[in-house]
Design an enzyme around this catalytic site. Sequence first.
Site, PDB file in Angstrom:
ATOM      1  N   THR A   1      44.017   7.398 -38.371  1.00  0.00           N
ATOM      2  CA  THR A   1      44.791   8.599 -38.659  1.00  0.00           C
ATOM      3  C   THR A   1      43.769   9.628 -39.088  1.00  0.00           C
ATOM      4  O   THR A   1      43.542   9.840 -40.268  1.00  0.00           O
ATOM      5  CB  THR A   1      45.809   8.368 -39.783  1.00  0.00           C
ATOM      6  OG1 THR A   1      45.194   7.595 -40.805  1.00  0.00           O
ATOM      7  CG2 THR A   1      47.025   7.649 -39.274  1.00  0.00           C
ATOM      8  N   GLY A   2      43.085  10.235 -38.092  1.00  0.00           N
ATOM      9  CA  GLY A   2      42.030  11.244 -38.291  1.00  0.00           C
ATOM     10  C   GLY A   2      42.406  12.152 -39.419  1.00  0.00           C
ATOM     11  O   GLY A   2      41.851  12.063 -40.491  1.00  0.00           O
ATOM     12  N   THR A   3      43.350  12.999 -39.211  1.00  0.00           N
ATOM     13  CA  THR A   3      44.197  13.522 -40.292  1.00  0.00           C
ATOM     14  C   THR A   3      43.813  14.687 -41.158  1.00  0.00           C
ATOM     15  O   THR A   3      42.666  14.875 -41.525  1.00  0.00           O
ATOM     16  CB  THR A   3      44.488  12.375 -41.278  1.00  0.00           C
ATOM     17  OG1 THR A   3      45.267  11.431 -40.615  1.00  0.00           O
ATOM     18  CG2 THR A   3      45.233  12.818 -42.495  1.00  0.00           C
ATOM     19  N   THR A   4      44.904  15.414 -41.497  1.00  0.00           N
ATOM     20  CA  THR A   4      44.831  16.244 -42.689  1.00  0.00           C
ATOM     21  C   THR A   4      46.071  15.907 -43.506  1.00  0.00           C
ATOM     22  O   THR A   4      47.189  15.929 -42.995  1.00  0.00           O
ATOM     23  CB  THR A   4      44.867  17.739 -42.350  1.00  0.00           C
ATOM     24  OG1 THR A   4      44.035  17.990 -41.244  1.00  0.00           O
ATOM     25  CG2 THR A   4      44.445  18.566 -43.537  1.00  0.00           C
TER      26      THR A   4
ATOM     27  N   LYS B   1      52.919  10.276 -41.240  1.00  0.00           N
ATOM     28  CA  LYS B   1      51.926   9.766 -42.185  1.00  0.00           C
ATOM     29  C   LYS B   1      52.432   9.823 -43.623  1.00  0.00           C
ATOM     30  O   LYS B   1      51.710   9.437 -44.546  1.00  0.00           O
ATOM     31  CB  LYS B   1      50.630  10.586 -42.073  1.00  0.00           C
ATOM     32  CG  LYS B   1      50.057  10.549 -40.672  1.00  0.00           C
ATOM     33  CD  LYS B   1      48.810  11.362 -40.527  1.00  0.00           C
ATOM     34  CE  LYS B   1      48.442  11.463 -39.053  1.00  0.00           C
ATOM     35  NZ  LYS B   1      47.251  12.264 -38.803  1.00  0.00           N
TER      36      LYS B   1
END
Lengths: 234, 231
Positions: B30-33, B64
């Site tokens: 979950t690369g994510t911000t 998420k």
Amino acid sequence: MAERGYSFSLTTFSPSGKLVQIEYALSAVAAGAPSVGIKASNGVVLATEKKQKSILYDETSVHKVEPITKHIGMVYSGMGPDYRVLLKKARKLAQQYFLVYQEPIPTAQLVQRISSVMQEYTQSGGVRPFGVSLLIAGWDDACPFLFQSDPSGAYFAWKATAMGKNYMSGKTFLEKRYNMDLEVDDAIHTAILTLKESFEGQMTEDNIEVGICTETGFRRLTTAEVKDYLAAIV
Amino acid sequence: MAAATAMRFGQQLSSGSDLSPDWSMKEVSTGTTIMAVEYDGGVVIGADSRTTTGAYIANRVTDKLTPIHDRIFCCRSGSAADTQAIADIVTYQLGFHSIELDEAPLVQTAANLFKASCYRYREELMAGIIVAGWDKRRGGQVYTVPVGGMLVRQPVSVGGSGSTYIYGYMDSNYKPNMTQEQCLHLVSGALSLAMERDGSSGGVIRLAAISESGVERQVILGNQLPKWSTV
């Protein structure tokens, strides 16, 4: 009885084919405080007598009717400490099930698993059977369920039942009073009346406990709510 | 981290350029911000919705923001598998704990359970988690548990690969004692900026506002994202 000679060991059958320790455990249950369970069309009711030995007891701190999950609860007749062990086990089993299946545990599954634990204690060395019978009430999907679990590990599904002191007269009372169209409110009323049959002294909101399980989940009634139902009976 | 370096070495041998595609070799991440903000009366949490295996977007509508209890959520960043597994375990632990207590659990308790797992297994895990929620003792709270397993409470916390692009935005735009509306505005604005710049973040913005009255969730779709650039 020739039975007596075989009663010392849990894991030895008597000549008539009984495990006498289990019989004795059932006696411990039958000597315990009365408890009642009734399955209504839209839920299940559990009720029990909670007489304290002294007025100094803080009855609000310890409860007999307890939730296992949001949708399942239980009550017992018999030995309180044994109940607490099984309660903790049941709560853990329910969480474990959810962790694996990502779904709230179906009532029958929980009953089967906890009964399995009780059976283990009838076939192991150095332990004794649990001195409690459990009444487990749950709501799965759209259906109410009421189960009883015995020290032997046997479990039964009921429409209505009574355990503990005077359970036979409790059951007879329920046989007359029970019908399939009862709703939870009527069932609470009936449950309290059943307890009253074997109650010595004045029944108040502090010496009985009532729990209900409906589609919104399981909860214990507050003392104020119990008081209202009691008022309707007199 | 050890697993990641070993994998990269192995990849140099077999990948050449494209002997094996990215998505069969890289871990699902979950690369994510992700971010969470406290306000008086609750918290607002938000996340993007991109899950990647290398350059392939395995899920472009990921959720998420994961419920742990009625009024406690966690925002997951790092390995998708690791964070899902940890969240499931903490849900178990907190569920059991709270039913024994016969009380709604504290956010701090949930955060400490996350910390316990993330710290004990720090060598095997890659998980950056923000725990946020409401309880009756301390109201809205945000706790961050970054990779490595430390635990600290912060009024605002950002996490994931995209967070690096919005520290400046957060530092200049966050003020204490904002309203729920202002927090939602701040979070969606910040996430939008990060999703614009970070390749591992994108998709839709998922938001949740947690307070005494419960949880309100919303989604901001791609075409409705706050626009910053006029180019």
